[in-house]
Motif scaffolding. Structure first.
Motif, PDB file in Angstrom:
ATOM      1  N   VAL A 225     -71.905 -51.246  99.324  1.00 24.22           N
ATOM      2  CA  VAL A 225     -73.043 -51.252 100.241  1.00 24.22           C
ATOM      3  C   VAL A 225     -72.689 -50.753 101.633  1.00 24.22           C
ATOM      4  O   VAL A 225     -73.511 -50.080 102.279  1.00 24.22           O
ATOM      5  CB  VAL A 225     -73.639 -52.683 100.324  1.00 24.22           C
ATOM      6  N   ALA A 226     -71.492 -51.056 102.121  1.00 24.00           N
ATOM      7  CA  ALA A 226     -71.165 -50.789 103.524  1.00 24.00           C
ATOM      8  C   ALA A 226     -70.161 -49.658 103.728  1.00 24.00           C
ATOM      9  O   ALA A 226     -69.953 -49.235 104.873  1.00 24.00           O
ATOM     10  CB  ALA A 226     -70.627 -52.062 104.186  1.00 24.00           C
ATOM     11  N   VAL A 227     -69.543 -49.161 102.663  1.00 23.25           N
ATOM     12  CA  VAL A 227     -68.531 -48.097 102.831  1.00 23.25           C
ATOM     13  C   VAL A 227     -68.906 -46.870 101.991  1.00 23.25           C
ATOM     14  O   VAL A 227     -69.276 -45.821 102.524  1.00 23.25           O
ATOM     15  CB  VAL A 227     -67.125 -48.603 102.449  1.00 23.25           C
ATOM     16  N   ASN A 228     -68.814 -46.998 100.676  1.00 26.46           N
ATOM     17  CA  ASN A 228     -69.033 -45.830  99.812  1.00 26.46           C
ATOM     18  C   ASN A 228     -70.497 -45.397  99.772  1.00 26.46           C
ATOM     19  O   ASN A 228     -70.794 -44.193  99.813  1.00 26.46           O
ATOM     20  CB  ASN A 228     -68.549 -46.141  98.391  1.00 26.46           C
ATOM     21  N   GLY A 229     -71.391 -46.356  99.708  1.00 27.54           N
ATOM     22  CA  GLY A 229     -72.817 -46.017  99.670  1.00 27.54           C
ATOM     23  C   GLY A 229     -73.283 -45.252 100.885  1.00 27.54           C
ATOM     24  O   GLY A 229     -73.891 -44.172 100.763  1.00 27.54           O
ATOM     25  N   PRO A 230     -73.025 -45.760 102.108  1.00 27.67           N
ATOM     26  CA  PRO A 230     -73.437 -45.011 103.303  1.00 27.67           C
ATOM     27  C   PRO A 230     -72.783 -43.637 103.396  1.00 27.67           C
ATOM     28  O   PRO A 230     -73.406 -42.691 103.887  1.00 27.67           O
ATOM     29  CB  PRO A 230     -72.981 -45.926 104.448  1.00 27.67           C
ATOM     30  N   ARG A 231     -71.557 -43.516 102.911  1.00 29.25           N
ATOM     31  CA  ARG A 231     -70.900 -42.210 102.975  1.00 29.25           C
ATOM     32  C   ARG A 231     -71.571 -41.211 102.031  1.00 29.25           C
ATOM     33  O   ARG A 231     -71.940 -40.096 102.440  1.00 29.25           O
ATOM     34  CB  ARG A 231     -69.419 -42.348 102.608  1.00 29.25           C
ATOM     35  N   ILE A 232     -71.750 -41.600 100.764  1.00 29.98           N
ATOM     36  CA  ILE A 232     -72.292 -40.671  99.771  1.00 29.98           C
ATOM     37  C   ILE A 232     -73.757 -40.352 100.066  1.00 29.98           C
ATOM     38  O   ILE A 232     -74.160 -39.182 100.115  1.00 29.98           O
ATOM     39  CB  ILE A 232     -72.140 -41.266  98.348  1.00 29.98           C
ATOM     40  N   LEU A 233     -74.558 -41.387 100.278  1.00 32.97           N
ATOM     41  CA  LEU A 233     -75.978 -41.164 100.534  1.00 32.97           C
ATOM     42  C   LEU A 233     -76.196 -40.570 101.920  1.00 32.97           C
ATOM     43  O   LEU A 233     -77.066 -39.702 102.109  1.00 32.97           O
ATOM     44  CB  LEU A 233     -76.741 -42.485 100.399  1.00 32.97           C
ATOM     45  N   GLY A 234     -75.386 -40.998 102.903  1.00 33.77           N
ATOM     46  CA  GLY A 234     -75.493 -40.450 104.255  1.00 33.77           C
ATOM     47  C   GLY A 234     -75.176 -38.968 104.311  1.00 33.77           C
ATOM     48  O   GLY A 234     -75.859 -38.202 105.008  1.00 33.77           O
ATOM     49  N   ASN A 235     -74.157 -38.541 103.557  1.00 29.79           N
ATOM     50  CA  ASN A 235     -73.816 -37.111 103.524  1.00 29.79           C
ATOM     51  C   ASN A 235     -74.950 -36.295 102.913  1.00 29.79           C
ATOM     52  O   ASN A 235     -75.228 -35.164 103.353  1.00 29.79           O
ATOM     53  CB  ASN A 235     -72.525 -36.887 102.732  1.00 29.79           C
ATOM     54  N   PHE A 236     -75.609 -36.874 101.897  1.00 30.97           N
ATOM     55  CA  PHE A 236     -76.728 -36.151 101.291  1.00 30.97           C
ATOM     56  C   PHE A 236     -77.871 -35.994 102.292  1.00 30.97           C
ATOM     57  O   PHE A 236     -78.468 -34.913 102.398  1.00 30.97           O
ATOM     58  CB  PHE A 236     -77.223 -36.869 100.036  1.00 30.97           C
TER      59      PHE A 236
END
Length: 414
Positions: A225-236
């Protein structure tokens, strides 16, 4: 002249708590054991009866004043006074227990608020890079269409023989490349200026959704929720803003976003890690006017659906854990027609859901039901119990504001 006596029974009880100890003594149905007991008898005057009951009656001792009167009316008065004392005690206990329940509920609500506050504190100060508005080719001869990205059932953190968080990230990057390539082909005929992103839930995998899950994840909820998710979805989202004038994100929750394991029913139904991730993305993007969000929420309710509208076209968005297996047509027909008949007050033309990890489409009345695939691959559970295996896939559509869906694509990610 008859006399009045107080007969006091004392018990030594081993039990988990006071309530169980009382049940063992008074009803014989509690969980515990009577280790010892004794009785004590003393004589009291008529004037002392009520005062004695008020002073001695408690959750630990059951005292009974016994008197045989010559006059029936005096006996009834005495019993009435005893009954009133008991009722006062029960009312007091009821108030005490109600206050305890309210305290526990407040503690639970505070935990939920603290989790959301922690997310806000962690990301409110994060500065999303300012992205220039892209220079898109104009075409005044035709009506612009809107691209619609459908993301469902990432189950970020899940591990199968050929799937994990790193593979998910690679596949979303591959999807992004194909999205931009297909959009450029569409733009050769008409403008595609805006992008809608539909997040259909189970974007995170969770930790305690089913027995043994801890052996099938590469990251806990914090990293999902706080590391991988924001990175992957944020980059998109960042790439989307570089290629579209406006991005609108609608997110609904999935069952894998639930928290609390077997005790999840004790949590506020609003609490869901999918929703938490969506909110974090909203905080990261900040005040960029070119990005808007629709994330249904509200204390005490699941807020499980959303309706997204593009021009005259609208679609109901759900995760799909409300639905039976896709081969149960009657169950789908009953649900969707009931929702269209007023159970869901907003108007919608079609329905889009995930949950089943398989691309599927069926016509129900005047509506089209679409079921999204998943980026996941080689699911041994589906292989064993459902005799099925799907290619990793996510959906892409283009919507005309008057004519609805004009084209749609299954974006294969393997």
């Amino acid at each position: 002249m008859k006399k009045t006596f107080v007969v006091t029974n004392k018990h030594i009880v081993r039990a988990p708590n006071i309530a169980q100890a009382k049940n063992v003594v008074f009803t014989g149905e509690g969980h515990g054991d009577i280790l010892g007991e004794s009785s004590f008898v003393e004589e009291i005057s008529q004037e002392e009866v009520v005062d004695y009951i008020n002073e001695k009656d408690s959750m630990y001792v059951q005292s009974s004043a016994v008197e045989i009167k010559e006059e029936e009316e005096e006996s009834e008065d005495l019993l009435s006074e005893i009954s009133d004392s008991r009722n006062d005690f029960l009312r007091s206990e009821n108030r005490r227990l109600a206050k305890r329940v309210e305290t526990l509920k407040n503690v639970q609500d505070e935990v939920v608020r603290a989790a959301y506050a922690a997310a806000y504190d962690a990301f409110a100060g994060f500065e999303f890079p300012k992205i220039k508005v892209p220079s898109l080719k104009k075409n005044k001869e035709k009506v612009p269409e809107t691209a619609v990205v459908v993301f469902a059932d990432w189950q970020m953190g899940k591990v199968t023989p050929d799937y994990n968080t790193n593979v998910l990230e690679e596949r979303i990057e591959r999807y992004t490349e194909k999205l931009l390539e297909i959009t450029e082909i569409q733009r050769m005929d008409h403008e595609v200026n805006d992008l809608h992103i539909w997040l259909l839930g189970d974007i995170v995998e969770g930790e305690e959704i089913f027995p043994g899950q801890s052996h099938l994840i590469d990251s806990g909820l914090y990293r999902q929720v706080a590391v991988n998710g924001p990175r992957i979805l944020g980059n998109f989202v960042k790439t989307a803003l570089e290629n579209f004038n406006h991005v609108h994100i609608t997110g609904v929750i999935g069952n894998h976003g639930a928290v609390g394991g077997r005790a999840r029913k004790q949590h506020d139904p609003e609490t869901n890690m999918d929703r938490m991730l969506y909110k974090i993305i909203e905080l990261i993007v900040g005040d960029d006017e070119r990005v808007t969000f629709n994330i249904p929420d509200g204390v005490g309710e699941r807020n499980w659906y959303a309706v997204d509208t593009i021009g005259n076209y609208s679609s109901l968005l759900i995760h799909g854990d409300q639905m039976p297996s896709p081969n149960a047509f009657h169950g789908y027909y009953k649900k969707i027609m009931g929702w269209k008949d007023g159970a869901i007050p907003e108007h919608f033309d079609d329905v889009f859901m995930g949950h089943y990890h398989q691309q599927f489409k069926m016509t129900i009345g005047s509506s089209m039901l679409r079921i999204s695939g998943s980026p996941e691959s080689y699911n041994t559970y589906a292989q064993e119990y459902f005799s099925s295996m799907s290619r990793p896939c996510q959906h892409l559509m283009f919507v005309h504001p008057e004519n609805g869906v004009t084209s749609e694509y299954s974006i294969w990610l393997d």
